[in-house]
Design a protein around this motif. Structure first.
Motif, PDB file in Angstrom:
ATOM      1  N   ASP A  81      -1.356 -11.253  16.097  1.00 34.80           N
ATOM      2  CA  ASP A  81      -0.714  -9.985  15.645  1.00 34.80           C
ATOM      3  C   ASP A  81       0.676  -9.753  15.678  1.00 34.80           C
ATOM      4  O   ASP A  81       1.115  -9.106  14.652  1.00 34.80           O
ATOM      5  CB  ASP A  81      -1.427  -9.026  16.616  1.00 34.80           C
ATOM      6  N   TRP A  82       1.418 -10.433  16.554  1.00 28.82           N
ATOM      7  CA  TRP A  82       2.969 -10.383  16.379  1.00 28.82           C
ATOM      8  C   TRP A  82       3.233 -11.224  15.277  1.00 28.82           C
ATOM      9  O   TRP A  82       4.055 -10.621  14.495  1.00 28.82           O
ATOM     10  CB  TRP A  82       3.406 -11.032  17.851  1.00 28.82           C
ATOM     11  N   ALA A 115       5.375  -2.044  15.962  1.00 26.78           N
ATOM     12  CA  ALA A 115       4.015  -3.003  16.317  1.00 26.78           C
ATOM     13  C   ALA A 115       4.795  -4.302  17.088  1.00 26.78           C
ATOM     14  O   ALA A 115       4.367  -4.670  18.072  1.00 26.78           O
ATOM     15  CB  ALA A 115       3.335  -3.305  15.166  1.00 26.78           C
ATOM     16  N   GLU A 116       5.633  -5.103  16.468  1.00 26.93           N
ATOM     17  CA  GLU A 116       6.154  -6.135  16.616  1.00 26.93           C
ATOM     18  C   GLU A 116       6.821  -5.982  18.182  1.00 26.93           C
ATOM     19  O   GLU A 116       6.659  -6.878  18.681  1.00 26.93           O
ATOM     20  CB  GLU A 116       7.186  -6.716  15.874  1.00 26.93           C
ATOM     21  N   LEU A 168       0.330  -1.613  13.858  1.00 29.71           N
ATOM     22  CA  LEU A 168       0.210  -2.794  13.003  1.00 29.71           C
ATOM     23  C   LEU A 168      -1.004  -2.491  11.938  1.00 29.71           C
ATOM     24  O   LEU A 168      -0.656  -2.557  10.757  1.00 29.71           O
ATOM     25  CB  LEU A 168      -0.411  -3.922  13.903  1.00 29.71           C
ATOM     26  N   ALA A 182       5.632  -1.813  11.223  1.00 26.22           N
ATOM     27  CA  ALA A 182       5.693  -3.251  11.535  1.00 26.22           C
ATOM     28  C   ALA A 182       6.588  -3.679  12.718  1.00 26.22           C
ATOM     29  O   ALA A 182       6.418  -4.394  13.621  1.00 26.22           O
ATOM     30  CB  ALA A 182       5.886  -4.308  10.151  1.00 26.22           C
ATOM     31  N   ARG A 215       6.373  -7.214   7.712  1.00 26.30           N
ATOM     32  CA  ARG A 215       7.605  -6.523   7.652  1.00 26.30           C
ATOM     33  C   ARG A 215       8.529  -7.232   6.291  1.00 26.30           C
ATOM     34  O   ARG A 215       8.915  -6.748   5.546  1.00 26.30           O
ATOM     35  CB  ARG A 215       8.296  -6.796   8.970  1.00 26.30           C
ATOM     36  N   SER A 251       2.642  -9.296  12.207  1.00 22.96           N
ATOM     37  CA  SER A 251       3.672  -7.860  12.162  1.00 22.96           C
ATOM     38  C   SER A 251       4.866  -8.475  11.426  1.00 22.96           C
ATOM     39  O   SER A 251       5.439  -7.629  10.624  1.00 22.96           O
ATOM     40  CB  SER A 251       4.110  -7.290  13.316  1.00 22.96           C
TER      41      SER A 251
END
Length: 459
Positions: free
Chosen positions: A429-430, A419-420, A397, A416, A437, A433
């Protein structure tokens, strides 16, 4: 269609840096940014804008120039800072550029282009009609006259906008209580430069310019400034002292060390001269002299955070990260974790390669990106911390944050996505991401569209 191509080229020049980060390097320095924010705030308020919403950005370019490129951002070339002698000269330039923002001039350049293009097309059709009936010479004359008229129309439009920005800038200086003497002084520098390079000041030459003649601008503005109550107001001593510091710092950082040491000799023990020499010595890898000069600055003011930052930077970049921690920690504390200084401190903590420092580094770097998300260096360092502790998802991320700012949109999308997949569904944080994106995809599509248009542009 040569004129059309020339008009496109001129429009591109007038709208220089529609993607400034990709085209030119931005110079970031905590002290310089604080100075530019301070001297521009009263002008921004005078223009009816909010200081927090307007960015003053320094570009590493030796030419004497400043511009706006859409949005509420003023770009200033390093060459302009070098050429200026006073803070008021820089304020005069900023006031002028704010005039372009409030006048919506970037958005309205399309009007000037459309008007000029219409004249060009009509002249081409008229010329074609003459050619079809056998009047070849007349056709050529019609087309050439039309192209000349179109060029004149566009240039006149551009000069009108520049004059409008001049007078708007004068209004903002007046409202802010700042003398217009600095503005006139800077126009005088531009006029001297034009003379030096042999640019004609004739009316005919003025017809072919995007800006009014500098002499005409001085004459027009002098009458306005000299009637203003602020005309005789003395310059702000604090602003001038800070300007001399940041100018010397900039020169020391980007100029050849030999030139810096010539312009700021050892006999000069003022703060600007010490600043310039410290960076010149650092560029030449003369670490002892750089540190000795930094210590001279600290002897003048032990609690100046920017002097502490300088010493810490020299130590860190000379391979002595442990020794850099103390001055950088103090600089970070004194500035309430100013993002650029905190980023450097976080980097120093990581550079010690002592895992016990990583927790503090993460705390410092998170605070930095929390206040300034547009800091790819801080995101990179934060990614290093996450990777070191095995938090791969947040490391990716952080990489995505860095990549989208560096224009690496394809990599940002992939980072991204990675990370997701590793973050808790619905977590902040999700969500971030996903935002990155979508942002990177939109920017990539716009980049591809602009590339497609460039490839299709008439020559």
């Amino acid at each position: 269609m040569r004129l059309f191509a020339r008009l496109l080229a001129m429009l591109a020049a007038a709208m220089l840096a529609a993607q400034p980060v990709a085209a030119q390097s931005i110079l970031r320095d905590a002290e310089t940014e604080a100075f530019l924010d301070e001297i521009s705030a009263p002008l921004i308020e005078a223009a009816g804008l909010q200081p927090d919403n307007v960015d003053i950005i320094l570009i590493n370019d030796p030419s004497i120039n400043a511009f706006v490129a859409g949005g509420q951002a003023v770009y200033i070339h390093s060459g302009l800072i070098d050429a200026a002698d006073t803070a008021e000269e820089v304020q005069g330039v900023i006031a002028h550029e704010l005039g372009h923002i409030t006048g919506g001039h970037i958005l309205r350049y399309g009007e000037g282009m459309a008007s000029a293009t219409k004249i060009t097309v009509l002249s081409l059709l008229a010329g074609l009609g003459a050619a079809l009936v056998g009047a070849g010479d007349a056709a050529m004359g019609i087309m050439m006259a039309g192209q000349q008229a179109a060029m004149g129309k566009f240039l006149s439009f551009s000069r009108t906008q520049e004059s409008s920005a001049d007078f708007a800038g004068a209004e903002y200086l007046s409202k802010a209580g700042i003398s217009g003497q600095g503005s006139l002084d800077f126009f005088g520098k531009l006029l001297n430069q034009e003379y030096r390079y042999g640019y004609s000041q004739s009316d005919e030459a003025g017809f072919y310019r995007t800006h009014p003649l500098s002499g005409d601008r001085i004459s027009a503005l002098r009458g306005v400034y000299e009637k203003d109550p602020a005309w005789q107001r003395p310059a702000n001593a604090r602003n001038q002292a800070n300007f001399e510091r940041v100018k010397a710092k900039l020169i020391g950082y980007i100029s050849k060390p030999s030139a810096t040491l010539r312009d700021y000799p050892e006999t000069d023990q003022t703060i600007p001269a010490l600043y310039a020499r410290a960076y010149a010595y650092h560029q030449n890898a003369r670490v002892d002299l750089a540190l000795e000069t930094a210590d001279k600055l600290l002897a003048k003011d032990p609690d100046d955070p920017y002097f502490l930052e300088l010493k810490g930077q020299v130590l860190l970049e000379s391979g002595r990260p442990r020794e850099s921690l103390e001055p950088l920690r103090r600089a970070t504390d004194l500035t309430n974790s100013e993002p650029l200084i905190a980023s450097l401190f976080g980097h120093a903590l990581i550079a010690t390669e002592d895992k016990s420092n990583y927790e503090e580094a993460e705390r410092v770097l998170r605070a930095a990106v929390g206040r300034d998300r547009r800091n790819p260096f801080a995101w990179y360092q934060l990614g290093v911390v996450y990777a070191a502790r095995g938090d791969t998802a947040r490391a990716r991320l952080a990489s995505a944050e860095q990549q989208v700012m560096n224009g690496e949109y394809g990599l940002a999308i992939r980072s991204a996505q990675a990370a997701e997949s590793g973050l808790d569904h619905g977590s902040p944080d999700w969500i971030r991401s996903q935002d990155i994106r979508m942002q990177a995809r939109a920017l990539l599509e716009r980049q591809c569209e602009m590339q497609r248009k460039r490839n299709c542009a008439p020559g």
